[in-house]
Design an enzyme around this catalytic site. Structure first.
Site, PDB file in Angstrom:
ATOM      1  N   ASP A 279      52.905  24.514  59.986  1.00 48.32           N
ATOM      2  CA  ASP A 279      53.596  24.884  58.747  1.00 48.32           C
ATOM      3  C   ASP A 279      54.732  25.885  58.985  1.00 48.32           C
ATOM      4  O   ASP A 279      55.480  26.199  58.060  1.00 48.32           O
ATOM      5  CB  ASP A 279      52.607  25.450  57.720  1.00 48.32           C
ATOM      6  CG  ASP A 279      51.848  24.343  56.997  1.00 48.32           C
ATOM      7  OD1 ASP A 279      52.146  23.162  57.250  1.00 48.32           O
ATOM      8  OD2 ASP A 279      50.963  24.663  56.181  1.00 48.32           O
TER       9      ASP A 279
ATOM     10  N   SER B   5      53.238  28.276  52.926  1.00 47.26           N
ATOM     11  CA  SER B   5      52.279  27.295  52.423  1.00 47.26           C
ATOM     12  C   SER B   5      52.713  26.773  51.065  1.00 47.26           C
ATOM     13  O   SER B   5      53.484  27.413  50.355  1.00 47.26           O
ATOM     14  CB  SER B   5      50.908  27.966  52.270  1.00 47.26           C
ATOM     15  OG  SER B   5      49.999  27.091  51.638  1.00 47.26           O
ATOM     16  N   SER B   6      52.187  25.614  50.726  1.00 48.02           N
ATOM     17  CA  SER B   6      52.394  25.078  49.378  1.00 48.02           C
ATOM     18  C   SER B   6      51.141  25.201  48.513  1.00 48.02           C
ATOM     19  O   SER B   6      51.148  24.761  47.363  1.00 48.02           O
ATOM     20  CB  SER B   6      52.759  23.594  49.464  1.00 48.02           C
ATOM     21  OG  SER B   6      53.948  23.424  50.174  1.00 48.02           O
TER      22      SER B   6
ATOM     23  N   THR C 139      43.444  18.992  52.405  1.00 51.50           N
ATOM     24  CA  THR C 139      43.233  20.397  52.099  1.00 51.50           C
ATOM     25  C   THR C 139      42.212  20.286  51.001  1.00 51.50           C
ATOM     26  O   THR C 139      41.913  19.176  50.573  1.00 51.50           O
ATOM     27  CB  THR C 139      44.577  20.976  51.622  1.00 51.50           C
ATOM     28  OG1 THR C 139      45.422  21.052  52.741  1.00 51.50           O
ATOM     29  CG2 THR C 139      44.476  22.323  50.965  1.00 51.50           C
TER      30      THR C 139
ATOM     31  N   ARG D 122      45.402  33.395  54.557  1.00 51.12           N
ATOM     32  CA  ARG D 122      46.192  32.436  55.326  1.00 51.12           C
ATOM     33  C   ARG D 122      46.111  32.773  56.813  1.00 51.12           C
ATOM     34  O   ARG D 122      46.078  33.965  57.182  1.00 51.12           O
ATOM     35  CB  ARG D 122      47.647  32.543  54.850  1.00 51.12           C
ATOM     36  CG  ARG D 122      48.634  31.605  55.507  1.00 51.12           C
ATOM     37  CD  ARG D 122      48.401  30.184  55.113  1.00 51.12           C
ATOM     38  NE  ARG D 122      49.563  29.338  55.387  1.00 51.12           N
ATOM     39  CZ  ARG D 122      49.537  28.004  55.320  1.00 51.12           C
ATOM     40  NH1 ARG D 122      48.407  27.379  55.006  1.00 51.12           N
ATOM     41  NH2 ARG D 122      50.613  27.307  55.545  1.00 51.12           N
TER      42      ARG D 122
ATOM     43  N   GLY E  72      47.325  18.437  49.183  1.00 50.85           N
ATOM     44  CA  GLY E  72      48.411  17.443  49.244  1.00 50.85           C
ATOM     45  C   GLY E  72      49.713  17.954  49.814  1.00 50.85           C
ATOM     46  O   GLY E  72      50.780  17.463  49.451  1.00 50.85           O
ATOM     47  N   GLY E  73      49.656  18.968  50.702  1.00 49.68           N
ATOM     48  CA  GLY E  73      50.895  19.464  51.295  1.00 49.68           C
ATOM     49  C   GLY E  73      51.868  19.900  50.213  1.00 49.68           C
ATOM     50  O   GLY E  73      51.475  20.522  49.221  1.00 49.68           O
TER      51      GLY E  73
HETATM   52  O1  DON Z   1      49.452  25.202  53.418  1.00 49.15           O
HETATM   53  C1  DON Z   1      49.972  24.133  53.192  1.00 49.15           C
HETATM   54  O2  DON Z   1      50.820  23.965  52.338  1.00 49.15           O
HETATM   55  C2  DON Z   1      49.528  22.912  53.984  1.00 49.15           C
HETATM   56  N1  DON Z   1      49.032  23.276  55.264  1.00 49.15           N
HETATM   57  C3  DON Z   1      48.526  22.194  53.175  1.00 49.15           C
HETATM   58  C4  DON Z   1      48.133  20.935  53.848  1.00 49.15           C
HETATM   59  C5  DON Z   1      47.654  19.916  52.929  1.00 49.15           C
HETATM   60  O3  DON Z   1      47.565  20.057  51.758  1.00 49.15           O
HETATM   61  C6  DON Z   1      47.287  18.629  53.494  1.00 49.15           C
HETATM   62  N2  DON Z   1      48.241  18.100  54.309  1.00 49.15           N
HETATM   63  N3  DON Z   1      49.165  18.157  54.921  1.00 49.15           N
END
Ligand code: DON
Length: 586
Positions: free
Chosen positions: A436, A465-466, A394, A118, A486-487
């Protein structure tokens, strides 16, 4: 049987005999109808089968690169690293060397590890860095500026994983990406279209326009796209490994762009960056073992927490995407997302009660607060916020090799094409991952940002992060490799692919194709993919007190499952990503 690369799978709606006008779609496979499935069905193509290995990613060329590495004697880590570098060339919206992510590895003996690459906050970062000169929170600074760029982790992560667990020489796994960038490849309609939008939308970044256009003119589908600066950067990485990115020419070019644009990252930040090996989160669900990513991802903890809560109900009997099923999932999601917001952040900086959050005892306590017929009893969402946009940009890819080593990788630039800033002379995009971090201590924004203290920017902290790269096993045997972009929806997409396998006996392609839903505590809305529920189901949910929005698509869950009978690797590219592909190794 040659099992090949690309398979674009348009979903065909097949009206079954029982169709009613009100029904607008759940999914099944003709030939294996499940009584638990709703009134309509979408036919899933069969998964791609291969005897030895499988690579599934959002770009068919990158999957083929991974397959070539397996054929050359590489293992799943070699193939994953090669696929990851290839995606940085062929899937520039999310594939990257200027971003970061997570890798979960399960070895054939059942042991597992996780590599955390990360991005980190630069050494001069601080919690109030996203305020403007008037002291007001600035979304532009937080998400669309040089200050939004975190110290990239991808190259360090790939180098660490490959050195520790790969078999082939490093040069061999980076080389295909160098070639793809230098020699170019033919653009698909989807990629040409997305690059054209970047070229037209970001004239303020000339290096970005130059990288993704033909002298300022957008490329058309069918044209060959070459990236000479990126090829040179990848060649430095190929020759010098980690240091080919974090020191020398590449580091100098990156730091120069930061100085030019008012960013914080210096050569010292780059020289200090290290990927970290961590212990995966483990959980169980009805006899299955779940391996997930620990903090700074919230994904592993949240998935295990929700599965623990849901284990107390007979979800299979409720019927897939029935009102009762969606209600139970939603209540578990509220609880996990509430805890995520208040308790989970980078464990190197903040004490995260991971053991308690993933315990069966805590899940039982939470379950007691759930009303099986009424929305929101356990974790009221008493702040009203509009539903935030979650981009899909992502990317997740899954790899299994002939020995049964499994690798699950999700990595990102954060939004599509990240900060949209290409490093001049180096040809790669920088992330905007600092977005984030929470905006400002105490600040809750209309986008659903939560101003809780743990996830505020501190020097060298990793932002929450997700991303949820996951692996499923049972009785010591590998079952599936799962993940998605997908965030915040990522966590719920992974949860539902697992439930589709365990509760509804779906094969992996059905499990990936089936319509998904999302609730994240705040705002108080269930978003269900278009076509995912009947009008009657929406009415029933509304009667329980839920607010339901039916729209869009959720994630691209490129996954692999093992056929328990034959041992074959079953690849399931997610058709929600137009260029996705599964490449099998026989
Ligand atoms: O790490 C994360 O959770 C986010 N930066 C992932 C971003 C993502 O999947 C696409 N859009 N926001």
């Amino acid at each position: 049987m040659p099992v090949s690369g690309r398979r674009i799978v348009p979903q065909r709606l097949i009206p079954l005999a029982l169709l009613t006008a009100a029904a607008i779609g759940c999914q099944s496979t003709v030939g294996t109808p499940s009584p638990a499935i709703g009134l309509t069905a979408v036919v899933s193509a069969p998964p791609v089968r291969a005897d030895r290995g499988m690579v599934v990613s959002s770009n068919f060329r990158a999957s083929q690169v991974g397959r070539e590495i397996l054929r050359a004697g590489g293992n799943a880590v070699d193939a994953a690293v090669a696929t990851g570098f290839a995606l940085a060339v062929t899937h520039p919206s999310a594939g990257n060397i200027g971003g970061g992510g997570f890798m979960v590895v399960r070895f054939p003996d059942g042991n597992a590890t996780a590599i955390d690459f990360r991005e980190k906050a630069p050494l001069s970062a601080h919690a109030r860095m996203f305020l403007d000169q008037a002291g007001e929170y600035s979304r532009a600074i937080h998400h669309n500026s040089h200050l939004a760029v975190g110290v990239p982790g991808t190259v360090a992560g790939f180098a660490k994983a490959q050195a520790a667990y790969g078999k082939l020489p490093w040069e061999r796994v980076v080389e295909p990406a160098v070639d793809l960038a230098g020699e170019g490849f033919v653009l698909t309609r989807s990629l040409a279209g997305s690059m054209a939008r970047i070229v037209e939308g970001y004239p303020q970044y000339p290096a970005t326009v130059a990288a993704f256009s033909n002298g300022g003119v957008p490329f058309a589908a069918g044209e060959v796209f070459r990236q000479p600066d990126l090829a040179a950067t990848l060649a430095r990485i190929m020759r010098h490994g980690h240091d080919g990115f974090y020191r020398g020419e590449t580091a100098r070019l990156l730091a120069a762009e930061m100085r030019r644009g008012g960013g914080m990252i210096t050569e010292a930040d780059l020289a200090r960056y290290e990927a970290k090996e961590r212990t995966p989160v483990r959980g169980t669900y009805r006899g299955y073992d779940i391996l997930g990513m620990p903090p700074p991802s919230s994904g592993g903890i949240a998935v295990v927490q929700m599965l623990n809560i849901l284990e107390g109900y007979d979800l299979g009997a409720m019927g897939h995407n029935s009102a009762e099923y969606i209600h139970h999932l939603t209540e578990a999601m509220r609880l996990a997302f509430r805890d995520r917001a208040s308790l989970v952040a980078d464990m190197d900086f903040v004490d995260v009660p991971a053991e308690r959050l993933t315990s069966k005892a805590y899940a039982a306590e939470l379950r007691d607060g759930i009303d099986v017929a009424r929305a929101g009893a356990s974790a009221p969402s008493d702040v009203e916020l509009p539903l935030p946009y979650e981009s899909q940009e992502t990317t997740h890819f899954s790899v299994v090799d002939a020995d049964g080593m499994a690798v699950s990788v999700t990595y990102t630039l954060e939004q599509g094409y990240g900060s949209k800033i290409v490093v001049p002379g180096a040809g790669f995009l920088l992330n905007n991952e600092m977005g984030d971090f929470n905006a400002n201590p105490g600040l809750t924004t209309v986008d659903g940002l939560i101003g809780t203290e743990p996830n505020t920017a501190r020097p060298e902290q990793r932002m929450l992060s997700s991303m949820t790269p996951s692996i499923l096993a049972r009785d010591g045997e590998l079952v599936a490799v799962i993940g998605s972009p997908g965030g915040r929806t990522i966590i719920n997409s992974v949860l539902q692919v697992i439930l589709n396998i365990v509760e509804f006996d779906m094969n992996i392609q059905e499990a990936v194709d089936a319509k998904r839903l999302h609730h994240q505590w705040l705002p108080d809305r269930i978003r269900i993919e278009a076509g995912g529920v009947t009008a009657q189901t929406v009415r029933e949910l509304t009667d329980m007190g839920h607010t339901v929005v039916v729209r869009g698509s959720q994630g691209r869950a490129n996954s692999i499952m093992i056929d328990a009978r034959t041992g074959e690797r079953l690849g399931a590219p997610d058709a929600r990503a137009p260029d996705s592909g599964a490449a099998g190794h026989n």
